[in-house]
Every structure is written in structure tokens, then in C-alpha cells.
Design an enzyme around this catalytic site. Sequence first.
Site, PDB file in Angstrom:
ATOM      1  N   GLY A 181       0.725  -1.197   0.113  1.00 20.90           N
ATOM      2  CA  GLY A 181      -0.027  -0.012   0.167  1.00 20.90           C
ATOM      3  C   GLY A 181       0.678   1.103   0.181  1.00 20.90           C
ATOM      4  O   GLY A 181       0.771   2.205   0.910  1.00 20.90           O
ATOM      5  N   GLY A 182       1.717   1.259  -0.852  1.00 22.42           N
ATOM      6  CA  GLY A 182       2.708   2.147  -0.965  1.00 22.42           C
ATOM      7  C   GLY A 182       2.753   3.538  -1.809  1.00 22.42           C
ATOM      8  O   GLY A 182       3.478   4.172  -2.161  1.00 22.42           O
ATOM      9  N   THR A 183       1.440   3.630  -2.669  1.00 24.30           N
ATOM     10  CA  THR A 183       1.398   4.574  -3.570  1.00 24.30           C
ATOM     11  C   THR A 183       0.736   5.897  -2.916  1.00 24.30           C
ATOM     12  O   THR A 183       0.744   7.027  -3.684  1.00 24.30           O
ATOM     13  CB  THR A 183       0.360   4.127  -4.584  1.00 24.30           C
ATOM     14  OG1 THR A 183      -0.931   3.839  -4.080  1.00 24.30           O
ATOM     15  CG2 THR A 183       1.067   2.897  -5.315  1.00 24.30           C
ATOM     16  N   SER A 184       0.351   6.143  -1.640  1.00 21.09           N
ATOM     17  CA  SER A 184      -0.230   7.383  -1.184  1.00 21.09           C
ATOM     18  C   SER A 184      -0.094   7.273   0.287  1.00 21.09           C
ATOM     19  O   SER A 184       0.048   6.023   0.953  1.00 21.09           O
ATOM     20  CB  SER A 184      -1.724   7.278  -1.730  1.00 21.09           C
ATOM     21  OG  SER A 184      -2.617   6.398  -1.346  1.00 21.09           O
ATOM     22  N   GLY A 185      -0.412   8.403   0.830  1.00 22.52           N
ATOM     23  CA  GLY A 185      -0.673   8.557   2.495  1.00 22.52           C
ATOM     24  C   GLY A 185       0.635   7.930   3.123  1.00 22.52           C
ATOM     25  O   GLY A 185       1.714   8.182   2.774  1.00 22.52           O
ATOM     26  N   ILE A 186       0.061   7.194   4.220  1.00 22.40           N
ATOM     27  CA  ILE A 186       1.231   6.639   4.935  1.00 22.40           C
ATOM     28  C   ILE A 186       2.160   5.814   4.409  1.00 22.40           C
ATOM     29  O   ILE A 186       3.390   6.006   4.599  1.00 22.40           O
ATOM     30  CB  ILE A 186       0.416   6.034   6.225  1.00 22.40           C
ATOM     31  CG1 ILE A 186      -0.346   6.979   7.085  1.00 22.40           C
ATOM     32  CG2 ILE A 186       1.515   5.139   7.230  1.00 22.40           C
ATOM     33  CD1 ILE A 186      -1.216   6.238   8.040  1.00 22.40           C
ATOM     34  N   GLY A 187       1.772   5.104   3.419  1.00 20.72           N
ATOM     35  CA  GLY A 187       2.442   4.007   2.914  1.00 20.72           C
ATOM     36  C   GLY A 187       3.737   4.895   1.942  1.00 20.72           C
ATOM     37  O   GLY A 187       4.903   4.320   1.863  1.00 20.72           O
ATOM     38  N   SER A 209      -5.004   1.039  14.010  1.00 21.78           N
ATOM     39  CA  SER A 209      -5.500   1.933  14.087  1.00 21.78           C
ATOM     40  C   SER A 209      -6.115   2.170  15.439  1.00 21.78           C
ATOM     41  O   SER A 209      -6.510   1.212  16.216  1.00 21.78           O
ATOM     42  CB  SER A 209      -6.564   2.301  13.269  1.00 21.78           C
ATOM     43  OG  SER A 209      -7.616   2.945  13.327  1.00 21.78           O
ATOM     44  N   TYR A 213     -14.444  -1.943   9.814  1.00 21.59           N
ATOM     45  CA  TYR A 213     -13.054  -1.495   9.849  1.00 21.59           C
ATOM     46  C   TYR A 213     -12.462  -1.668  11.257  1.00 21.59           C
ATOM     47  O   TYR A 213     -11.415  -2.312  11.245  1.00 21.59           O
ATOM     48  CB  TYR A 213     -13.279   0.064   9.295  1.00 21.59           C
ATOM     49  CG  TYR A 213     -11.788   0.446   9.338  1.00 21.59           C
ATOM     50  CD1 TYR A 213     -10.978   0.354   8.126  1.00 21.59           C
ATOM     51  CD2 TYR A 213     -11.076   1.324  10.451  1.00 21.59           C
ATOM     52  CE1 TYR A 213      -9.439   1.039   8.538  1.00 21.59           C
ATOM     53  CE2 TYR A 213     -10.131   1.989  10.240  1.00 21.59           C
ATOM     54  CZ  TYR A 213      -9.232   1.709   9.343  1.00 21.59           C
ATOM     55  OH  TYR A 213      -7.986   2.364   9.363  1.00 21.59           O
TER      56      TYR A 213
END
Length: 251
Positions: free
Chosen positions: A14-20, A138, A151
Site C-alpha cells: 500500500g505504498g502509493t499514497s498516504g502513510i505508505g 488504528s 473496519y
Amino acid sequence: MAQDFNNKVVVVTGGTSGIGLATAQAFAAAGAAVFITGRRQEALDAAVKAIGGRVTGVRGDMSQLADIDRLYDAVQQQHAQIDALFANAGGGSFAPLGAISEEHYQQTFDTNVKGVLFTVQKALPLLRDGASVVLTSSTAAITGTAAFSVYSATKAAVRSFARNWMLDLKDRKIRVNAVSPGPVETTGLVELAGPDAASQQGLLDFMAGQVPLGRVGQPDEIAKAVLFLASDQASFINGIELFVDGGMAQI
């Protein structure tokens, strides 16, 4: 003392946006060879360009076991082992009790629980003894949020993974920790409010009001915590849940 990841191999799902994305950038800046995943090729290409350094993008959906296999095949083509794994890919959407569909349940659990489980399990042959695994949980796992129960349940499961897996992996001295962000200004968060910009800002303002520091977090603030947990500086930290939430979960 800055974390040193020279000659280290790191995987960030999940490295394409945000925290990643922020975490992959931080690992690359610290000298690591970084592998990231993303489901959309366009976003993956953009992330690789933004990260720079020694980064490889592997398109894949971590809820699909074949895609996880393809990720580790790509790692093996270049490296013999993995030093740190950040199992970060995940997401969620609102659905109140009474309106939760089977599709909503399956999609959320497949991404956040199944995906994390098999991302780590399939990494085991490549993880070096003494490696570090960091999972994204989270604050939602321990606080109540209306219409967010599915979630929240997935993130509680992720936190439990860290507590149990550190025992499964103790003979290999592999540390497993969870980072639990509070509200962070990411595309994933603001899109919970829908496409309207005013509604998105309203959500951010509301969330900021729940945080003792009076603001939401930024992705790079979570990245710093992940790098710490993955580094030798955290060599005696194992199985914990590190809250990076401005104090939100502590009141």
C-alpha cells in the site's frame, strides 16, 4: 540518531499514497532498497517517481494471494532476504449496523485481515532472522466510531496479530509490532466524507477537535514511527501497539 537502512531491503505494501508512500520515501531516504505495492499502475508509477532512490513498484492487490506471490518473486529476483516489512495495505468505508452488506464485510476483511496475514506469512522464507515486521492498526481498534464497526474490527485483529506472531517467530528473533495512527490527512481519510471539498474539510476539522493536540496528523509523522520500530533502535521493542495519534486514544 537517524535510522540507517543502508544495504537493507524493505517491503511496503500500500505504498502509493498516504502513510505508505510517506514511509517508503523515508526508508528510501535512509538508504534502503524499497519495494512498494499498489493496485493501480498509474498511481504506482507516480509513487516510484516521487520516492526516488532504489525503489521497485509491484502492481498487486494484497487481498489476492497470487499478487502477494508475485511481490515476493520480484524481491527474490534482486535480493536474497528482506530486512523489514511494513504490512500497510488496507482501507475501509462507513456502514452502520443494519446496513452492513456481505460485500462490505468481505472486502474490508479480505483487505485488512486476510491481506495482512498472508503478506506476512508468505514473507517468512525471505525475512532474515532478526528482521522487523510492522503492521498498520488504528486507534479505531480501541475507540468506538459510528458506522465504522467492520473496519474497527479488522484493525483489532491486526493488533492481535502482532501480539501472537511475536511468539510464533521468537526463535527467529523477528520482532512484530503494530503502529496505530489516529486521524491522518490522507486521501483515504478525506474520501470518507465523499467528493465534496467542504465536506472533506469538515471531517478533518471534526477529527482535529477529537485530538488533544488540536490537529490531525501528517503521513510523515507516522512514517517516523514506523522507521523507528523497524530500526535497530527498537531492538528490545516487540509486540507493542505504538499510538501515533496526538493523544486521541489516551483520553
